[in-house]
Enzyme design. Structure first.
Site, mmCIF file in Angstrom:
data_model
loop_
_atom_site.group_PDB
_atom_site.id
_atom_site.type_symbol
_atom_site.label_atom_id
_atom_site.label_comp_id
_atom_site.label_asym_id
_atom_site.label_seq_id
_atom_site.Cartn_x
_atom_site.Cartn_y
_atom_site.Cartn_z
ATOM 1 C CG ASP A 65 -0.078 -1.506 7.621
ATOM 2 O OD1 ASP A 65 1.615 -2.635 7.721
ATOM 3 O OD2 ASP A 65 0.480 -0.028 7.943
ATOM 4 C CG HIS A 113 -0.226 -0.047 2.523
ATOM 5 N ND1 HIS A 113 0.141 -0.802 2.691
ATOM 6 C CD2 HIS A 113 -0.329 1.541 3.545
ATOM 7 C CE1 HIS A 113 0.488 -1.222 4.405
ATOM 8 N NE2 HIS A 113 0.148 0.366 4.634
ATOM 9 C CG HIS A 170 -4.003 -0.270 6.251
ATOM 10 N ND1 HIS A 170 -3.557 -0.615 7.985
ATOM 11 C CD2 HIS A 170 -3.076 0.735 5.662
ATOM 12 C CE1 HIS A 170 -2.864 0.744 7.936
ATOM 13 N NE2 HIS A 170 -2.408 1.550 7.151
ATOM 14 C CG ASP A 220 5.064 2.729 7.359
ATOM 15 O OD1 ASP A 220 3.909 2.985 6.984
ATOM 16 O OD2 ASP A 220 4.584 1.849 7.779
ATOM 17 C CG HIS A 221 3.867 0.090 4.363
ATOM 18 N ND1 HIS A 221 3.967 -1.786 3.992
ATOM 19 C CD2 HIS A 221 3.572 0.396 5.512
ATOM 20 C CE1 HIS A 221 3.995 -1.865 5.937
ATOM 21 N NE2 HIS A 221 3.705 -0.482 5.952
#
EC number: 3.1.26.11
Length: 309
Positions: free
Chosen positions: A216, A63, A145, A67-68
């Protein structure tokens, strides 16, 4: 086949854990490395490993949360600093928007890549089987999510049976073309009239591995479907036992919910990652121990840890 965790933390970098990224090492199988998510600092983490960026042939993004993905433009640029003969094209799979994000970063920074990127963007209507080669198939489903997020199921195709060369020698089969015929499943007749039945000298096909890597997510049936019978399930564990309410409100899972998913899916092994920075030291040990009360083969991973499959 191994998984190496480059970042196991949630939200932002911490002293003990970088943000999300892992690699699936398929060097023995297809001489490739596949990356899943690329949070900031991922290329710095790679320097602590034996991973060669040119071996990373596919990147799967779950996604678009920072942070990804914030490490992606930097990694792609650094991957370019190799001899021209080592440059290899790259496939990036991810949600709609990943191409715009990457190309904007590269364009505005004046970055030029000596290799091509092939983008494969997905929305909820285009999930299912998203990639297939002669040795692997990858499936994706939408998770639960706060934004569109995917989980991936990597399925290795069954491996062919191996030839028992020693038994063939003992049977008097001369090394050469006859060996090749038997290996291909053909029965052969020797000069003395004896017939060699190929199936008697070839082992049964070996079941391929199944690796499930989730982004997530709250607890959802999609996770169970993706993890059904998996050899390894990588599941987020942002929160701990008793934090179910806050986990749900933020679109995440607890360690106990992850363990329940692994149990319902009849997975063989559960690896917990995406751990909140508030859990340190003994807290992490306790998260693992608590999850084991539901699913015994559970392990909470650390940055740079490598797990064989």
């Amino acid at each position: 086949m191994e998984i190496q965790f480059l970042g196991t933390g949630a939200g932002q970098p911490a002293k003990a854990r970088n943000v999300s990224s892992l690699v699936l090492k398929l060097l023995d199988e297809i001489n490739e490395v596949w990356m899943f998510d690329c949070g900031e600092g991922t290329q710095r983490q790679i320097l602590e490993t034996t991973i060669k960026p040119r071996k990373v042939k596919k990147i799967f993004i779950t996604h678009m949360h920072g942070d990804h993905v914030f490490g992606l433009p930097g990694f792609l640029s650094s991957r370019a600093f190799q001899a021209n003969e080592e440059q290899t094209d790259l496939d990036i799979y991810g949600p709609v928007g990943i191409k715009s994000f990457v190309m904007t970063g590269l364009r505005t920074s004046g970055s030029r890549l000596p290799y091509r990127i092939h983008f494969h963007e997905f929305d909820e209507s285009s999930l299912g089987k998203i990639m297939e080669t002669d040795k692997f198939t990858v499936y994706a489903e939408k998770l639960d999510h706060t934004i569109f997020c995917m989980g991936y199921r990597v399925v290795q195709k069954d491996l062919e049976g191996t030839l028992d060369a020693e038994a063939l020698k003992l049977a008097g089969v001369p090394f050469g073309p006859l060996f090749g015929k038997v290996k291909n499943g053909e029965n052969v007749t020797l000069e003395d009239g004896r017939e060699i039945i190929a199936k008697d000298y070839i082992s049964e096909p070996k079941k391929g591995k199944v690796i499930t890597i989730l982004g997530d997510t709250r607890k959802t049936d999609a996770s169970i479907r993706l993890a059904l019978g998996a050899d390894v399930l990588v599941h987020e564990s942002t929160y701990g036992k008793g934090d179910e309410r806050i986990a749900k409100s933020h679109g995440h899972s607890t360690n106990m919910q992850a363990a329940d998913i692994a149990k319902q899916a009849n997975a063989k092994r559960l690896l917990l990652n995406h751990v909140s920075a508030r859990f340190m030291g003994r807290d992490c040990w306790q998260m693992e121990e608590d999850a084991k009360t539901i699913f015994s083969n559970t392990h909470l991973v650390r940055d740079l840890e490598e797990v064989g499959i």
